[in-house]
Write an enzyme that holds these catalytic residues in place. Structure first.
Site, PDB file in Angstrom:
ATOM      1  N   ARG A 135       0.869  -1.179   0.000  1.00  0.00           N
ATOM      2  CA  ARG A 135       0.000   0.000   0.000  1.00  0.00           C
ATOM      3  C   ARG A 135       0.910   1.233   0.000  1.00  0.00           C
ATOM      4  O   ARG A 135       2.071   1.159   0.402  1.00  0.00           O
ATOM      5  CB  ARG A 135      -0.877   0.023   1.246  1.00  0.00           C
ATOM      6  CG  ARG A 135      -1.960  -1.041   1.216  1.00  0.00           C
ATOM      7  CD  ARG A 135      -2.725  -1.096   2.522  1.00  0.00           C
ATOM      8  NE  ARG A 135      -3.492   0.114   2.782  1.00  0.00           N
ATOM      9  CZ  ARG A 135      -4.166   0.341   3.912  1.00  0.00           C
ATOM     10  NH1 ARG A 135      -4.131  -0.540   4.897  1.00  0.00           N
ATOM     11  NH2 ARG A 135      -4.858   1.449   4.063  1.00  0.00           N
ATOM     12  N   HIS A 136       0.371   2.353  -0.425  1.00  0.00           N
ATOM     13  CA  HIS A 136       1.080   3.632  -0.273  1.00  0.00           C
ATOM     14  C   HIS A 136       1.330   3.870   1.219  1.00  0.00           C
ATOM     15  O   HIS A 136       0.641   3.313   2.075  1.00  0.00           O
ATOM     16  CB  HIS A 136       0.222   4.760  -0.848  1.00  0.00           C
ATOM     17  CG  HIS A 136      -1.153   4.818  -0.255  1.00  0.00           C
ATOM     18  ND1 HIS A 136      -1.413   5.379   0.982  1.00  0.00           N
ATOM     19  CD2 HIS A 136      -2.319   4.314  -0.705  1.00  0.00           C
ATOM     20  CE1 HIS A 136      -2.687   5.247   1.259  1.00  0.00           C
ATOM     21  NE2 HIS A 136      -3.271   4.590   0.259  1.00  0.00           N
ATOM     22  N   ASN A 171      -5.623   9.111   5.578  1.00  0.00           N
ATOM     23  CA  ASN A 171      -5.601   7.958   6.489  1.00  0.00           C
ATOM     24  C   ASN A 171      -5.583   8.449   7.933  1.00  0.00           C
ATOM     25  O   ASN A 171      -6.268   7.890   8.791  1.00  0.00           O
ATOM     26  CB  ASN A 171      -4.352   7.087   6.283  1.00  0.00           C
ATOM     27  CG  ASN A 171      -4.334   6.331   4.970  1.00  0.00           C
ATOM     28  OD1 ASN A 171      -3.281   6.146   4.351  1.00  0.00           O
ATOM     29  ND2 ASN A 171      -5.492   5.872   4.514  1.00  0.00           N
ATOM     30  N   ARG A 210      -0.545   9.699  -3.716  1.00  0.00           N
ATOM     31  CA  ARG A 210       0.035   8.956  -2.594  1.00  0.00           C
ATOM     32  C   ARG A 210       0.840   7.724  -3.020  1.00  0.00           C
ATOM     33  O   ARG A 210       1.784   7.337  -2.335  1.00  0.00           O
ATOM     34  CB  ARG A 210      -1.034   8.617  -1.556  1.00  0.00           C
ATOM     35  CG  ARG A 210      -2.259   7.848  -2.058  1.00  0.00           C
ATOM     36  CD  ARG A 210      -3.346   7.957  -0.994  1.00  0.00           C
ATOM     37  NE  ARG A 210      -4.548   7.171  -1.220  1.00  0.00           N
ATOM     38  CZ  ARG A 210      -5.576   7.546  -1.988  1.00  0.00           C
ATOM     39  NH1 ARG A 210      -5.530   8.669  -2.679  1.00  0.00           N
ATOM     40  NH2 ARG A 210      -6.659   6.783  -2.082  1.00  0.00           N
ATOM     41  N   GLU A 230      -7.614   3.703  -6.510  1.00  0.00           N
ATOM     42  CA  GLU A 230      -8.432   3.171  -5.410  1.00  0.00           C
ATOM     43  C   GLU A 230      -9.914   3.141  -5.788  1.00  0.00           C
ATOM     44  O   GLU A 230     -10.369   3.887  -6.663  1.00  0.00           O
ATOM     45  CB  GLU A 230      -8.206   4.015  -4.139  1.00  0.00           C
ATOM     46  CG  GLU A 230      -8.954   3.546  -2.886  1.00  0.00           C
ATOM     47  CD  GLU A 230      -8.716   2.100  -2.476  1.00  0.00           C
ATOM     48  OE1 GLU A 230      -8.802   1.191  -3.334  1.00  0.00           O
ATOM     49  OE2 GLU A 230      -8.486   1.857  -1.279  1.00  0.00           O
ATOM     50  N   HIS A 284      -3.399   0.526  -3.405  1.00  0.00           N
ATOM     51  CA  HIS A 284      -4.365   0.982  -2.393  1.00  0.00           C
ATOM     52  C   HIS A 284      -5.053  -0.223  -1.762  1.00  0.00           C
ATOM     53  O   HIS A 284      -5.149  -1.283  -2.375  1.00  0.00           O
ATOM     54  CB  HIS A 284      -5.423   1.853  -3.064  1.00  0.00           C
ATOM     55  CG  HIS A 284      -4.850   3.020  -3.795  1.00  0.00           C
ATOM     56  ND1 HIS A 284      -4.683   4.242  -3.206  1.00  0.00           N
ATOM     57  CD2 HIS A 284      -4.388   3.139  -5.068  1.00  0.00           C
ATOM     58  CE1 HIS A 284      -4.156   5.086  -4.088  1.00  0.00           C
ATOM     59  NE2 HIS A 284      -3.963   4.441  -5.220  1.00  0.00           N
TER      60      HIS A 284
HETATM   61  O1  G3H Z   1     -11.984   3.472   0.138  1.00  0.00           O
HETATM   62  C1  G3H Z   1     -11.082   2.646   0.104  1.00  0.00           C
HETATM   63  C2  G3H Z   1     -10.612   1.860   1.268  1.00  0.00           C
HETATM   64  O2  G3H Z   1      -9.251   1.589   1.186  1.00  0.00           O
HETATM   65  C3  G3H Z   1     -11.368   0.591   1.309  1.00  0.00           C
HETATM   66  O3  G3H Z   1     -11.753   0.359   2.601  1.00  0.00           O
HETATM   67  O4  G3H Z   1     -13.541  -1.052   1.581  1.00  0.00           O
HETATM   68  O5  G3H Z   1     -12.783  -1.404   3.960  1.00  0.00           O
HETATM   69  O6  G3H Z   1     -14.125   0.621   3.324  1.00  0.00           O
HETATM   70  P1  G3H Z   1     -13.123  -0.409   2.879  1.00  0.00           P
END
Ligand code: G3H
Length: 192
Positions: free
Chosen positions: A8-9, A15, A59, A79, A144
């Site tokens: 990941r970045h 974050n 990022r 992402e 991501h």
């Molecule tokens: O919005 C992108 C996030 O890295 C994904 O997290 O799917 O658990 O909400 P999530």
């Protein structure tokens, strides 16, 4: 054997405050990871050629900046698009769009944000990248969370329903080595 690296970045300013999506830059901790990652990978790059694939977002490019290897920015690695929820925290999403929040909770794999994407949509747009990666060696994907869940799930033969919950921690290199059909996974946590 074939080796692929995924990370990941580094931690981004979004974050830090728990905001979804956007195009934030790295936090100081994230910058420190970018530095440590470059030190680690440049050591490898001194012995065999590496190639770095990033998304088009700041990022991931910033995270890869100091790695001395050719780089490609690939749109399909961007992402998950959270549509109307881009830039919100999960708390704000729950307040403003309680029905959406509940639907996502019920079926995180198939839930598509209004004007945005679902995990299934990501799998669809990743298909060509995944096929290309299968023929590559020593590629480092700087990506991501949601996209890497899908990519690692694919290589590790995860069930579709597991994808949205796969653990892909920050500040860790995931190394996949293939022996025939199976990929072996190694997690390399870098000190930051
Ligand atoms: O919005 C992108 C996030 O890295 C994904 O997290 O799917 O658990 O909400 P999530």
């Amino acid at each position: 054997p074939q080796t692929l690296y995924f990370t990941r970045h580094g931690e981004s300013e979004y974050n830090v405050v728990g905001r979804i999506g956007g195009d934030a830059v790295l936090s100081p901790r994230g910058e420190s990871y970018a530095h440590g990652l470059a030190v680690h990978l440049n050591e490898l790059a001194a012995h065999e050629p590496l190639t770095v694939w990033t998304s088009e977002l700041r990022r991931t490019k910033q995270t890869a900046a100091d790695i001395m290897a050719p780089k490609r920015a690939i749109r399909a690695l961007n992402e998950l698009d959270a549509g109307i929820c881009e830039g919100l925290t999960y708390e704000e999403m729950q307040e403003r769009f309680p029905q959406e929040f509940a639907w996502r909770d019920q079926d995180k794999l198939r839930y598509r944000y209004p004007w945005g994407e679902s995990y299934i949509d990501i799998m669809t747009r990743l298909r060509p990248v995944l096929s290309a990666l299968e023929d590559e060696h020593n590629v480092v994907v700087v990506g991501h969370q949601a996209v890497l869940r899908c990519m690692l799930g694919y290589f590790l033969d995860a069930q579709l329903d597991e994808l949205p919950y796969m653990n892909v921690p920050l500040h860790t290199i995931v190394k996949l080595t293939s022996y025939g059909y199976k990929y072996k996974l190694e997690m390399i946590k870098l000190p930051i």
